[in-house]
Design a protein around this motif. Structure first.
Motif, short mmCIF file in Angstrom:
data_model
loop_
_atom_site.label_atom_id
_atom_site.label_comp_id
_atom_site.label_asym_id
_atom_site.label_seq_id
_atom_site.Cartn_x
_atom_site.Cartn_y
_atom_site.Cartn_z
N ILE A 113 0.86 -1.18 0.00
CA ILE A 113 0.00 0.00 0.00
C ILE A 113 0.89 1.22 0.00
O ILE A 113 1.68 1.43 0.93
CB ILE A 113 -0.94 0.02 1.22
CG1 ILE A 113 -1.88 -1.18 1.18
CG2 ILE A 113 -1.74 1.31 1.25
CD1 ILE A 113 -2.82 -1.26 2.37
N SER A 114 0.81 2.01 -1.05
CA SER A 114 1.60 3.24 -1.14
C SER A 114 0.86 4.34 -0.40
O SER A 114 -0.31 4.62 -0.67
CB SER A 114 1.81 3.63 -2.60
OG SER A 114 2.49 4.87 -2.69
N ALA A 115 1.54 4.96 0.55
CA ALA A 115 0.92 6.00 1.37
C ALA A 115 1.94 7.09 1.63
O ALA A 115 3.15 6.89 1.52
CB ALA A 115 0.42 5.41 2.69
N GLU A 116 1.44 8.27 2.01
CA GLU A 116 2.31 9.40 2.32
C GLU A 116 2.29 9.62 3.82
O GLU A 116 1.23 9.83 4.42
CB GLU A 116 1.82 10.66 1.60
CG GLU A 116 2.76 11.83 1.72
CD GLU A 116 4.11 11.52 1.11
OE1 GLU A 116 5.06 11.31 1.89
OE2 GLU A 116 4.21 11.49 -0.12
N TYR A 117 3.48 9.52 4.45
CA TYR A 117 3.57 9.66 5.90
C TYR A 117 4.23 10.96 6.35
O TYR A 117 4.50 11.14 7.52
CB TYR A 117 4.33 8.48 6.50
CG TYR A 117 3.73 7.15 6.16
CD1 TYR A 117 4.45 6.23 5.42
CD2 TYR A 117 2.44 6.82 6.55
CE1 TYR A 117 3.90 4.99 5.09
CE2 TYR A 117 1.89 5.60 6.23
CZ TYR A 117 2.62 4.69 5.49
OH TYR A 117 2.08 3.48 5.16
N GLY A 118 4.55 11.82 5.43
CA GLY A 118 5.15 13.10 5.79
C GLY A 118 6.60 12.97 6.12
O GLY A 118 7.43 12.79 5.24
N ASP A 119 6.98 13.06 7.42
CA ASP A 119 8.37 12.98 7.88
C ASP A 119 9.22 14.07 7.28
O ASP A 119 10.27 13.84 6.69
CB ASP A 119 8.96 11.61 7.55
CG ASP A 119 10.29 11.38 8.28
OD1 ASP A 119 10.48 12.03 9.31
OD2 ASP A 119 11.09 10.57 7.79
N GLY A 120 8.77 15.31 7.38
CA GLY A 120 9.55 16.45 6.90
C GLY A 120 9.34 16.74 5.44
O GLY A 120 9.80 17.76 4.93
#
Length: 655
Positions: A113-120
């Motif tokens: 599952i491709s997701a966006e987690y941010g982290d800067g």
């Protein structure tokens, strides 16, 4: 021949067709079809695909819900990693942070599952990485492993559509929990107040024991630091280490003050409750100040030595020192054998075990030398420094034990040369007049012997022998300052008596920890300061296995308030990284933090406030909880706006 040629051509053609077919089943990152499902593998029926399209469309139309896209291919190619393939496909199709892509390789049997987690990087999606990983695990194990493609997509859609409880539900539940905790707290406080009335004396005794324990620990830290300072001074000179020496001098002064208060707590005079509390609080404060002073110079001293930089040279030096120390046990044994011809076994009891203790420390040093050799060969700097500190400490203690035998011999010789009719534990007898110089010499020798015996056993000597040693040192200093006066003789006799008592307590397997002694007499009194006979015996060597930390109810409300404020702040900060825009979770974290913080403030015992430092020379031996001087994770996130949505994992999941 023609038949062989035909067969060969057929084999080649068959191989090419098979290879082409295999290659055709592996898909590179592609453009998604219109809608939410791209079924390249053709594993979904028309009815299932239509139903799932409607389901995912409803999910996308709902407020505050993530949008899900699904792509099914036979296998992943260029890249072959499932997560990387899914991320590149998501980027290729310009998916937003709240749009997720489920990529499934039906023949390759892997998913991600491709997701966006941010982290800067870019804004994070609404689902946490832990939640996405849990969905991946359940999807692969419970659905795709059985080739239930439509059921698996339904499961992911249901998980994305899960609605958390409203914030006010959490608020009511936590309010009820807080009320229950408040009632229980009030009941406990009521019972503790009733019990405190009957346990007041025991509580005060516990406070005194706690102060004594912390003094032992802090004294050990200072003695360890003095050993380390000796090594540094020998290496860099007194000018470089003058600042460190000044720090230790100030620490010794504070300890002297603390031990004077401990004498008042242990003497024969009854102390009021307010005096006991005031003195124990002052002792704890002084211990804390000493620890802070030692910690303030720890990093600077460690960087000055930089033991790991010259590890090979350090190893060679320590091996040479170990060879020189091999003679210590024999020298001590020979000296004791010589003394045994002139003195009784009772008179030599203070140093009788020193040869055995020297051998034990040298054996331990050999073990540490082997560990240091291995650390140097494998280039492990973190293992080098503690090993060096431990070896230096063991060798220094072995030397002190050897020197203690010589110092005790000097003390016995000084006593043997004194006029007849006097004893170190008695006041000067009538008709046996000693000169202050003679008594001072005896006191100097006895104090020196006691100092070496205690220095060789850091962390193993109890608070009472330590307080007697500090008393002896103080009396000797005052005797030297008094010159040739009558008061000098009295002070010297007191120092001599206390020093010989220290030797007997350190050597005895059962030493009088609870002996009480009289406070210093006025200078007009012509007798030495003595101690009362023991009423009960406990170990003079410090083996603190129990914690006497009786807390009072006074001020508990204020502690609870500050604990609640701190807990609420921690809960708020924690919720910001977890709850996102969900107010219910924020409220839950804040109230939970307030409740737990208040309980911790009201009932938490916390640290003792002293004896927390191990000094400059490495780990402490009297308390294992004190500080010492001297496969890939799936939760890490490295996705950024630089082109990759990957979480940094090795791939998605096989099923």
């Amino acid at each position: 021949m023609r038949r062989s040629t035909v067969v060969g051509l057929a084999a080649v053609l068959s191989g090419c067709l098979i290879g082409g077919a295999a290659a055709a089943h592996a898909e590179t990152p592609l453009d998604l079809d219109d809608g939410h499902i791209t079924d390249v593998s053709g594993v979904l029926s028309d009815a299932d695909e239509a139903r799932l399209e409607q389901r995912l469309g409803e999910l996308a139309a709902a407020d505050d819900r993530p949008e899900l896209f699904v792509v099914l291919v036979p296998d992943f190619s260029d890249p072959g990693n499932a997560l990387t393939w899914a991320d590149e496909t998501a980027l290729r199709n310009n998916l937003a942070p709240d749009q997720y892509l489920l990529a499934i390789a039906t023949d390759g049997r892997s998913l991600a599952i491709s997701a966006e987690y941010g982290d800067g990087g870019p804004e994070a999606g609404p689902l946490s990485e832990a939640r996405v990983l849990d969905i991946e695990d359940e999807l692969g194990a419970s659905h795709l492993a059985d080739e239930d493609w439509a059921g698996g997509i339904d499961y992911v859609a249901d998980e994305f559509d899960t609605v958390p409880w409203p914030w006010w539900v959490w608020l009511l539940g936590l309010a009820g929990l807080a009320l229950i905790i408040f009632l229980v707290t009030q009941l406990v406080l009521f019972l503790r107040r009733r019990a405190a009335l009957a346990a007041e004396l025991r509580t005060l005794e516990g406070q005194k024991k706690r102060a004594a324990r912390q003094l032992v620990q802090t004294d050990e830290a200072v003695r360890t630091s003095e050993q380390e300072l000796g090594f540094v001074t020998a290496e860099f000179g007194e000018e470089t280490t003058a600042e460190f020496a000044a720090v230790l001098t100030d620490c010794r002064s504070r300890l002297q003050e603390a031990f004077q208060l401990l004498e008042k707590l242990q003497d024969a005079e009854e102390d009021s409750t307010s005096e006991t509390r005031s003195w124990t609080d002052t002792i704890i404060r002084l211990c804390r100040e000493v620890d802070s002073a030692l910690e303030g110079r720890k990093r600077e001293l460690a960087s000055l030595r930089a033991l790991a930089d010259g590890a090979a040279e350090t190893l060679a030096r320590l091996r040479s020192e170990r060879e020189a120390a091999a003679a210590f046990a024999g020298e001590a044994t020979d000296r004791l054998a010589s003394l045994a011809t002139a003195f009784t076994a009772a008179e030599l009891a203070g140093v009788a075990d020193n040869p055995d203790e020297i051998s034990a420390r040298l054996n331990a040093a050999d073990v540490q030398l082997d560990a240091l050799r291995k650390a140097v060969e494998s280039r492990r700097p973190k293992a080098i420094t503690p090993a060096v500190h431990e070896i230096e400490r063991l060798l220094a203690e072995a030397k002190d034990l050897r020197d203690a035998v010589g110092a005790e011999a000097d003390a016995l010789a000084a006593r043997a040369g004194a006029p007849t009719g006097t004893s170190a534990m008695d006041a000067p007898a009538e008709g046996a007049v000693e000169s202050p110089a003679s008594m001072l010499d005896r006191a100097k020798a006895a104090v020196r012997a006691a100092e070496l015996s205690v220095q060789a056993r850091p962390g193993q000597v109890g608070s009472f022998p330590l307080s007697r040693l500090y008393f002896a040192q103080r009396q000797l200093s005052e005797a030297l300052a008094a010159g040739g006066t009558d008061d000098a003789e009295i002070r010297a006799a007191s120092a001599l008596a206390a020093a010989e008592q220290v030797q007997s307590l350190v050597a005895s397997p059962v030493a009088a920890e609870s002996r009480r002694f009289a406070r210093s007499s006025p200078s007009t009194e012509r007798t030495a300061v003595m101690y009362d006979p023991p009423s009960s015996d406990t170990s003079g060597r410090s083996e603190w296995k129990r914690t006497y930390a009786y807390e009072e109810d006074e001020g508990r409300g204020g502690k609870a308030v500050w604990g609640g404020v701190g807990g609420g702040a921690v809960g708020l900060v924690s919720s910001l990284s977890i709850a996102g825009d969900e107010p219910g979770l924020v409220v839950m974290f804040v109230i939970g933090g307030v409740v737990l913080g208040a309980l911790s403030g009201a009932f938490g015992r916390g640290g003792d406030g002293g004896g927390s430092s191990s000094g400059w020379g490495g780990s402490s031996r009297s308390s294992s909880s004190r500080s010492s001087w001297g496969g890939s994770s799936r939760s890490s996130s490295s996705r950024s706006s630089g082109g990759s949505r990957s979480s940094g994992r090795s791939g998605g999941r096989r099923f």
